[in-house]
Design an enzyme around this catalytic site. Sequence first.
Site, mmCIF file in Angstrom:
data_model
loop_
_atom_site.group_PDB
_atom_site.id
_atom_site.type_symbol
_atom_site.label_atom_id
_atom_site.label_comp_id
_atom_site.label_asym_id
_atom_site.label_seq_id
_atom_site.Cartn_x
_atom_site.Cartn_y
_atom_site.Cartn_z
ATOM 1 C CB CYS A 133 -0.834 -0.038 1.087
ATOM 2 S SG CYS A 133 -2.006 1.501 1.248
ATOM 3 C CB CYS A 136 -0.549 2.505 4.117
ATOM 4 S SG CYS A 136 -2.181 1.837 3.151
ATOM 5 C CG ASP A 137 3.160 1.103 4.242
ATOM 6 O OD1 ASP A 137 2.613 1.613 5.381
ATOM 7 O OD2 ASP A 137 3.220 -0.061 4.007
#
Length: 307
Positions: A133, A136-137
């Site tokens: 992701c 997200c990261d």
Amino acid sequence: MHEVIIIGSGPAGYTAGIYTGRAGLNPLLIASSVEAGGELMKTTEVENYPGFPTGLQGPELMDAFRAQAERFGTEVLLDDVVEVDLTGPVKIVKTGGGKTYEAKTVILATGAAYRELGLPREKELSGYGISWCATCDGFFFREKTIAVIGGGDSAMEEATFLTRFASKVYLIHRRDTFKASKIMQDRAMNNPKIEVIWNTEVSELLGEGKLTGIKTTNLVDGSTNTLDLDGLFIAIGNDPRVWLVENQLTLTPEKFIQVDGRSSKTSLPGVFAAGDVIDPTYRQAITAAGSGCVAALDAEHYLSNLK
Ligand code: NAP
């Protein structure tokens, strides 16, 4: 007993909520305890959802879906379905929170889960350099060197997005042409931070406790190479989430829930399915939403025939 229980909270689930809610069926929508909103919660800009000419963020779109479903009386439960019995006229749905619910109809909109490469230590290094992701990261990879695996729209989107943070992004694909749409390919190919490595697969993950690189194999000439990396983003598609129902419903040979023609009717009466869990081909937010609408209308017709 509920008239309708909807399992899943992506575009298909929430659209089924909007429609069955407006039909006065007071649906219960079980949304997951950690991933409510589905895959779009992990997306950045959504540019192709009709009605939003300047685009919007994935989570913003899902918040709007949810608000619209709740406006018409959908009860959204943040819990995980752990077991179902869909075989009888009364459908039983059990959650991780320890509750058991009964319903006359169930709409399955459980979506699809990220595919893994299947390499040793992939799970162990997840969160330690390996991610599925970018939204997200990506932030953790400022001025770092990373690679994205895959040749579809997701890989293009992730690689392009990650150039906001990383100093260098390798895009590694197992063939010599991409599967992605032309516009997404062009965007990635024209980005000076992205270097495409064709005809190549990842053969080994390197690093103890944290990813430090990968070994790759060229699938044309068999040559191997080592790349030093800070991060690896895997974007090789999704598999439909069918484990809850695979022993009760007929699946297609590719393990999607089988539905009757263009309807959402599964092999069991009163059980309907929508979205990515039935769709090996299109898998867009808009097609999932349309499919959630179909499931809601099918459930409504089924319930009115019961009366
Ligand atoms: P996808 O279209 O199924 O593409 C998966 C890619 O990963 C393919 O290029 C495939 O290679 C490769 N791959 C599969 N298994 C692999 C493995 N074990 N090792 C190495 N490579 C592997 O999946 P996706 O990109 O996640 O897209 C899914 C759906 O969502 C699509 O319908 C897509 O259009 C949609 N989507 C749309 C957008 C957008 O429009 N903004 C963004 C993201 C996703 P091959 O090409 O050789 O098969």
